[in-house]
Design a protein around this motif. Structure first.
Motif, mmCIF file in Angstrom:
data_model
loop_
_atom_site.group_PDB
_atom_site.id
_atom_site.type_symbol
_atom_site.label_atom_id
_atom_site.label_comp_id
_atom_site.label_asym_id
_atom_site.label_seq_id
_atom_site.Cartn_x
_atom_site.Cartn_y
_atom_site.Cartn_z
ATOM 1 N N VAL A 119 90.198 -2.804 10.906
ATOM 2 C CA VAL A 119 91.030 -1.868 10.145
ATOM 3 C C VAL A 119 91.086 -2.281 8.679
ATOM 4 C CG1 VAL A 119 93.374 -1.002 9.845
ATOM 5 C CG2 VAL A 119 92.404 -1.166 12.135
ATOM 6 N N VAL A 120 91.252 -3.574 8.424
ATOM 7 C CA VAL A 120 91.280 -4.065 7.045
ATOM 8 C C VAL A 120 89.958 -3.761 6.350
ATOM 9 C CG1 VAL A 120 91.397 -6.127 5.604
ATOM 10 C CG2 VAL A 120 92.990 -5.837 7.498
ATOM 11 N N GLY A 121 88.842 -3.994 7.043
ATOM 12 C CA GLY A 121 87.542 -3.721 6.451
ATOM 13 C C GLY A 121 87.365 -2.252 6.094
ATOM 14 N N MET A 122 87.773 -1.350 6.992
ATOM 15 C CA MET A 122 87.673 0.081 6.711
ATOM 16 C C MET A 122 88.589 0.471 5.560
ATOM 17 S SD MET A 122 87.298 1.903 10.468
ATOM 18 C CE MET A 122 88.906 1.306 11.040
ATOM 19 N N PHE A 123 89.789 -0.125 5.528
ATOM 20 C CA PHE A 123 90.741 0.189 4.454
ATOM 21 C C PHE A 123 90.169 -0.195 3.095
ATOM 22 C CE2 PHE A 123 94.241 -1.358 1.754
ATOM 23 C CZ PHE A 123 94.917 -0.167 1.563
ATOM 24 N N VAL A 124 89.610 -1.383 2.990
ATOM 25 C CA VAL A 124 89.033 -1.829 1.720
ATOM 26 C C VAL A 124 87.829 -0.970 1.349
ATOM 27 C CG1 VAL A 124 87.899 -3.759 0.542
ATOM 28 C CG2 VAL A 124 89.886 -4.177 2.009
ATOM 29 N N ALA A 125 86.979 -0.655 2.345
ATOM 30 C CA ALA A 125 85.783 0.135 2.078
ATOM 31 C C ALA A 125 86.116 1.540 1.587
ATOM 32 C CB ALA A 125 84.925 0.219 3.341
ATOM 33 N N ILE A 143 90.538 12.114 1.989
ATOM 34 C CA ILE A 143 90.794 12.586 3.357
ATOM 35 C C ILE A 143 90.526 11.481 4.376
ATOM 36 C CG2 ILE A 143 90.014 14.196 5.139
ATOM 37 C CD1 ILE A 143 89.544 16.235 2.920
ATOM 38 N N LEU A 144 89.438 10.761 4.183
ATOM 39 C CA LEU A 144 89.109 9.674 5.107
ATOM 40 C C LEU A 144 90.156 8.562 5.056
ATOM 41 C CD1 LEU A 144 85.240 9.374 4.548
ATOM 42 C CD2 LEU A 144 86.433 10.353 6.526
ATOM 43 N N LEU A 145 90.641 8.251 3.837
ATOM 44 C CA LEU A 145 91.597 7.161 3.681
ATOM 45 C C LEU A 145 92.986 7.544 4.167
ATOM 46 C CD1 LEU A 145 92.308 4.324 2.559
ATOM 47 C CD2 LEU A 145 92.742 5.422 0.365
ATOM 48 N N LEU A 146 93.432 8.739 3.820
ATOM 49 C CA LEU A 146 94.816 9.128 4.070
ATOM 50 C C LEU A 146 95.031 9.846 5.394
ATOM 51 C CD1 LEU A 146 95.718 10.384 0.485
ATOM 52 C CD2 LEU A 146 95.967 8.092 1.435
ATOM 53 N N VAL A 147 93.981 10.383 5.987
ATOM 54 C CA VAL A 147 94.117 11.127 7.241
ATOM 55 C C VAL A 147 93.358 10.451 8.380
ATOM 56 C CG1 VAL A 147 93.765 13.347 8.382
ATOM 57 C CG2 VAL A 147 94.426 13.293 5.963
ATOM 58 N N LEU A 149 91.732 7.439 8.518
ATOM 59 C CA LEU A 149 91.982 6.015 8.736
ATOM 60 C C LEU A 149 93.267 5.756 9.513
ATOM 61 C CD1 LEU A 149 91.184 3.066 8.292
ATOM 62 C CD2 LEU A 149 92.408 3.139 6.102
ATOM 63 N N PRO A 150 94.416 6.385 9.188
ATOM 64 C CA PRO A 150 95.618 6.135 9.996
ATOM 65 C C PRO A 150 95.441 6.485 11.469
ATOM 66 C CG PRO A 150 96.217 7.169 7.922
ATOM 67 C CD PRO A 150 94.729 7.199 7.999
ATOM 68 N N ILE A 151 94.704 7.566 11.765
ATOM 69 C CA ILE A 151 94.497 7.941 13.169
ATOM 70 C C ILE A 151 93.641 6.911 13.885
ATOM 71 C CG2 ILE A 151 93.495 9.693 14.682
ATOM 72 C CD1 ILE A 151 94.168 11.776 12.547
ATOM 73 N N VAL A 152 92.532 6.519 13.263
ATOM 74 C CA VAL A 152 91.657 5.507 13.864
ATOM 75 C C VAL A 152 92.392 4.179 13.998
ATOM 76 C CG1 VAL A 152 89.526 4.195 13.540
ATOM 77 C CG2 VAL A 152 89.581 6.638 13.009
ATOM 78 N N SER A 153 93.177 3.809 12.975
ATOM 79 C CA SER A 153 93.910 2.541 13.015
ATOM 80 C C SER A 153 94.940 2.531 14.137
ATOM 81 C CB SER A 153 94.600 2.301 11.668
ATOM 82 O OG SER A 153 93.655 2.250 10.617
ATOM 83 N N TYR A 154 95.567 3.667 14.367
ATOM 84 C CA TYR A 154 96.556 3.750 15.451
ATOM 85 C C TYR A 154 95.920 3.408 16.795
ATOM 86 C CZ TYR A 154 99.633 5.867 18.926
ATOM 87 O OH TYR A 154 100.416 6.081 20.033
ATOM 88 N N PHE A 155 94.786 4.016 17.097
ATOM 89 C CA PHE A 155 94.134 3.761 18.379
ATOM 90 C C PHE A 155 93.573 2.337 18.452
ATOM 91 C CE2 PHE A 155 93.846 8.454 18.236
ATOM 92 C CZ PHE A 155 94.479 8.729 19.441
ATOM 93 N N LEU A 156 93.131 1.809 17.305
ATOM 94 C CA LEU A 156 92.603 0.447 17.317
ATOM 95 C C LEU A 156 93.702 -0.583 17.508
ATOM 96 C CD1 LEU A 156 89.840 0.355 14.542
ATOM 97 C CD2 LEU A 156 89.551 -0.180 16.961
ATOM 98 N N LEU A 157 94.799 -0.440 16.776
ATOM 99 C CA LEU A 157 95.844 -1.460 16.807
ATOM 100 C C LEU A 157 96.701 -1.379 18.055
ATOM 101 C CD1 LEU A 157 96.967 -1.350 13.066
ATOM 102 C CD2 LEU A 157 95.467 -3.014 14.166
ATOM 103 N N GLY A 159 95.893 0.430 20.945
ATOM 104 C CA GLY A 159 95.045 0.355 22.131
ATOM 105 C C GLY A 159 95.560 1.239 23.248
ATOM 106 N N GLY A 160 95.148 0.897 24.488
ATOM 107 C CA GLY A 160 95.535 1.686 25.642
ATOM 108 C C GLY A 160 94.589 2.829 25.934
ATOM 109 N N ARG A 161 93.607 3.050 25.059
ATOM 110 C CA ARG A 161 92.607 4.099 25.249
ATOM 111 C C ARG A 161 91.238 3.568 24.857
ATOM 112 N NH1 ARG A 161 97.102 6.683 23.145
ATOM 113 N NH2 ARG A 161 97.919 8.440 24.334
ATOM 114 N N PHE A 162 90.212 4.300 25.308
ATOM 115 C CA PHE A 162 88.831 3.947 24.978
ATOM 116 C C PHE A 162 88.479 2.510 25.378
ATOM 117 C CE2 PHE A 162 90.458 6.858 21.651
ATOM 118 C CZ PHE A 162 89.736 7.993 21.996
#
Length: 384
Positions: A119-125, A143-147, A149-157, A159-162
């Protein structure tokens, strides 16, 4: 006849180097440090203070500091049960190094640290190209940063899915919590503050009254009260078993609080716009949405960039108040580590607080410098 006049110049004078008194180091010092007796006295006092304090600080922080060690004995003197000579005093950076992962991620499972690191790497990128003016496709980047990224970060941090294991937010902590709270607060507070500021200046009584009531109510209580109400009082109004995650409640409380303050900053910028700008937009036949989007708000936001960034910096530092709801940000996790029996020494608390303070300063200083860069880039006072 003009060509016979000796005082009429018939060619341009070549450019010359600036006077040495202005371009040299001595000239700069004379202009900025010794331009008056008052400036000279203040400069002398500041230099004397630095000469008195700086050598001791450098010695304590770096020269006499302990950089490696397995436990507290590395930072104790012989009299205290350690190996260092009597009378020693210095920073215990070995303690910071041993607890560094905890300071960054709290109790997040160590075998799952790749998830917050990703998540940190994607945020910096995504953040770096957005901050560089010459990089194209700012809209897609935002759009990628503000919309996205938060959705992807939620599922990554979470978890419980995928195929990812579920990780409770109670295990989160450290700088990760500080950055998430501040990022979400910044992303939500700016557009919400703009809407509230426009609502407060609206001609519709219901919208104006609701906006004023919200802003004054939230600004009238400290953030610690908002967090306490979100964490303790809100569950009392919910049905049993229908409980909102504690971290989510903290996010909502911080975003609401920051939005109220941001609204007043934006309102100040709106009031600074001359009436002629509104009238010019009306004369062009622009409706309310176009007038605000293309004429008024860009000018208002440019005028209040220092206030906006000041609100962001204050919000970033105020995330430390989440300790009242048992969420530990960077400062909270550092203070909690003082009770670790493996690293209890006389210098451990001060070392940890210096580390936390420097980390906060690093982020706040970066925001302030970028704010100054944006101000200089958007400055049009030299144009006529």
């Amino acid at each position: 006849m003009a060509e016979n006049l000796s005082y009429v110049r018939d060619h341009f004078i070549a450019a010359e180097q600036p006077p040495m008194s202005d371009s040299s180091v001595i000239g700069w010092m004379r202009k900025n440090l010794f331009s008056s007796w008052t400036d000279s006295a203040m400069t002398a006092i500041a230099v004397a203070a630095l000469l008195y304090l700086l050598p001791g600080a450098i010695d304590w922080l770096f020269l006499s500091a302990v950089w490696a060690g397995a436990d507290r004995t590395a930072c104790l003197t012989v009299d205290q049960g350690g190996t260092l000579p009597s009378g020693w005093s210095g920073a215990c950076w070995a303690y910071v190094g041993d607890r560094f992962v905890q300071f960054m991620f709290g109790s997040y499972p160590r075998d799952q640290l790749w998830r917050p690191l990703l998540v940190v790497g994607m945020f910096v990128a995504l953040l770096v190209p957005l901050l560089i003016p010459k990089v194209p496709r700012k809209g897609l980047n935002a759009i990628l940063l503000l919309v996205a990224l938060p959705i992807v970060s939620y599922f990554l941090l979470i978890g419980g899915r995928f195929g990812l294991s579920h990780i409770e937010t109670t295990l989160w902590g450290g700088l990760m919590v500080t950055l998430i709270l501040s990022f979400v607060g910044i992303v939500i507070s700016l557009p919400a503050g703009i809407l509230l500021a426009l609502g407060r200046r609206s001609q519709m009584p219901v919208v104006r009254s609701a906006s004023i009531a919200f802003i004054e109510l939230i600004r009238g209580v400290p953030l610690i009260t908002v967090l306490f109400m979100a964490s303790v009082l809100l569950p009392l109004f919910l049905e049993p078993g229908n409980n909102i995650d504690k971290f989510l409640r903290a996010l909502i409380g911080v975003a609401i609080f920051a939005s109220a303050y941001m609204a007043e900053v934006i309102r100040g910028g709106l009031q600074a716009i001359p009436r002629g700008q509104y009238e010019a937009a009306d004369a062009l036949g622009l409706n309310y949405f176009h007038k605000m989007t293309f004429v008024v708000l860009p000018q208002a936001i440019k005028l209040v960039i220092p206030g906006i960034v000041n609100t962001f910096i204050g919000m970033f530092k105020d995330t430390s108040l989440v300790t009242i709801i048992s969420m530990y940000d960077l400062l909270g996790i550092v203070k909690a580590s003082f009770g670790d029996s493996g690293w209890i020494t006389p210098v451990t608390p001060l070392t940890g607080l210096i580390f936390a303070g420097f980390t906060f300063w690093l982020f706040c200083f970066g925001m302030s410098r970028y704010s100054a860069f944006v101000e200089r880039r958007l400055d049009t006072s030299h144009k006529r």
